[in-house]
Write a protein that holds these residues in place. Sequence first.
Motif, mmCIF file in Angstrom:
data_model
loop_
_atom_site.group_PDB
_atom_site.id
_atom_site.type_symbol
_atom_site.label_atom_id
_atom_site.label_comp_id
_atom_site.label_asym_id
_atom_site.label_seq_id
_atom_site.Cartn_x
_atom_site.Cartn_y
_atom_site.Cartn_z
ATOM 1 N N SER A 8 0.816 -1.205 0.000
ATOM 2 C CA SER A 8 0.000 0.000 0.000
ATOM 3 C C SER A 8 0.859 1.269 0.000
ATOM 4 O O SER A 8 0.619 2.174 -0.778
ATOM 5 C CB SER A 8 -0.929 0.005 1.217
ATOM 6 O OG SER A 8 -1.786 1.098 1.188
ATOM 7 N N CYS A 9 1.878 1.311 0.862
ATOM 8 C CA CYS A 9 2.694 2.535 0.985
ATOM 9 C C CYS A 9 4.158 2.348 0.593
ATOM 10 O O CYS A 9 4.913 3.313 0.579
ATOM 11 C CB CYS A 9 2.603 3.069 2.414
ATOM 12 S SG CYS A 9 3.481 2.069 3.639
ATOM 13 N N LEU A 10 4.556 1.119 0.301
ATOM 14 C CA LEU A 10 5.931 0.765 -0.085
ATOM 15 C C LEU A 10 6.964 0.892 1.030
ATOM 16 O O LEU A 10 8.163 0.889 0.764
ATOM 17 C CB LEU A 10 6.399 1.555 -1.320
ATOM 18 C CG LEU A 10 5.681 1.244 -2.623
ATOM 19 C CD1 LEU A 10 6.256 2.098 -3.756
ATOM 20 C CD2 LEU A 10 5.774 -0.223 -2.973
ATOM 21 N N TYR A 25 0.966 -6.050 3.964
ATOM 22 C CA TYR A 25 0.893 -4.647 4.387
ATOM 23 C C TYR A 25 1.652 -4.396 5.691
ATOM 24 O O TYR A 25 1.754 -5.273 6.542
ATOM 25 C CB TYR A 25 -0.569 -4.230 4.568
ATOM 26 C CG TYR A 25 -1.408 -4.424 3.333
ATOM 27 C CD1 TYR A 25 -1.225 -3.609 2.224
ATOM 28 C CD2 TYR A 25 -2.363 -5.417 3.268
ATOM 29 C CE1 TYR A 25 -1.978 -3.782 1.079
ATOM 30 C CE2 TYR A 25 -3.127 -5.611 2.125
ATOM 31 C CZ TYR A 25 -2.925 -4.783 1.030
ATOM 32 O OH TYR A 25 -3.669 -4.963 -0.103
ATOM 33 N N CYS A 26 2.129 -3.163 5.854
ATOM 34 C CA CYS A 26 2.849 -2.780 7.072
ATOM 35 C C CYS A 26 1.859 -2.568 8.219
ATOM 36 O O CYS A 26 0.642 -2.535 8.020
ATOM 37 C CB CYS A 26 3.665 -1.505 6.827
ATOM 38 S SG CYS A 26 2.677 -0.008 6.613
ATOM 39 N N SER A 27 2.396 -2.368 9.403
ATOM 40 C CA SER A 27 1.557 -2.193 10.592
ATOM 41 C C SER A 27 0.821 -0.857 10.588
ATOM 42 O O SER A 27 -0.168 -0.699 11.301
ATOM 43 C CB SER A 27 2.399 -2.314 11.864
ATOM 44 O OG SER A 27 3.346 -1.263 11.930
ATOM 45 N N LEU A 42 -5.977 7.890 -4.465
ATOM 46 C CA LEU A 42 -4.524 7.851 -4.293
ATOM 47 C C LEU A 42 -3.984 9.169 -3.752
ATOM 48 O O LEU A 42 -3.172 9.180 -2.824
ATOM 49 C CB LEU A 42 -3.841 7.505 -5.615
ATOM 50 C CG LEU A 42 -2.319 7.651 -5.657
ATOM 51 C CD1 LEU A 42 -1.644 6.743 -4.647
ATOM 52 C CD2 LEU A 42 -1.809 7.394 -7.056
ATOM 53 N N LYS A 43 -4.420 10.277 -4.303
ATOM 54 C CA LYS A 43 -3.900 11.587 -3.873
ATOM 55 C C LYS A 43 -4.215 11.858 -2.401
ATOM 56 O O LYS A 43 -3.379 12.398 -1.681
ATOM 57 C CB LYS A 43 -4.441 12.690 -4.768
ATOM 58 C CG LYS A 43 -3.908 12.597 -6.189
ATOM 59 C CD LYS A 43 -3.918 13.927 -6.868
ATOM 60 C CE LYS A 43 -3.420 13.825 -8.288
ATOM 61 N NZ LYS A 43 -2.017 13.526 -8.424
ATOM 62 N N PRO A 74 1.569 -1.854 -5.527
ATOM 63 C CA PRO A 74 0.553 -2.718 -6.142
ATOM 64 C C PRO A 74 -0.894 -2.283 -5.863
ATOM 65 O O PRO A 74 -1.733 -2.388 -6.760
ATOM 66 C CB PRO A 74 0.847 -4.093 -5.531
ATOM 67 C CG PRO A 74 2.301 -4.051 -5.223
ATOM 68 C CD PRO A 74 2.568 -2.624 -4.808
ATOM 69 N N ARG A 75 -1.168 -1.815 -4.681
ATOM 70 C CA ARG A 75 -2.535 -1.416 -4.346
ATOM 71 C C ARG A 75 -3.046 -0.271 -5.229
ATOM 72 O O ARG A 75 -4.231 -0.180 -5.513
ATOM 73 C CB ARG A 75 -2.614 -0.984 -2.867
ATOM 74 C CG ARG A 75 -3.980 -0.525 -2.458
ATOM 75 C CD ARG A 75 -4.024 -0.103 -1.016
ATOM 76 N NE ARG A 75 -5.352 0.385 -0.666
ATOM 77 C CZ ARG A 75 -5.635 1.025 0.436
ATOM 78 N NH1 ARG A 75 -4.691 1.236 1.341
ATOM 79 N NH2 ARG A 75 -6.855 1.444 0.674
#
Length: 79
Positions: A8-10, A25-27, A42-43, A74-75
């Motif tokens: 989601s956020c890389l 996904y991260c925490s 996205l923005k 990817p998201r």
Amino acid sequence: MKSALCESCLMPFVKDTGKRESEKYCSLCFKNGELCYKGTDLKEFQKVCYQSMLHSGMNKWKAKFFTFCIRFAPRWKKS
């Protein structure tokens, strides 16, 4: 093969200091069994992430770069 980055956020998982509940996904992006940001804009997501990075003490230019890169996660590729 498992990814080493949040889809989601890389954010690199090695930099994730929280307890991850998902392999994708991260925490910060995934808590209590669901994505924290439920929207599809996205923005707006980039704006939320940028503010969070600044709040955590990150340099604004570094935060801008990482925020720009989110579009390649990817998201968000279909957006």
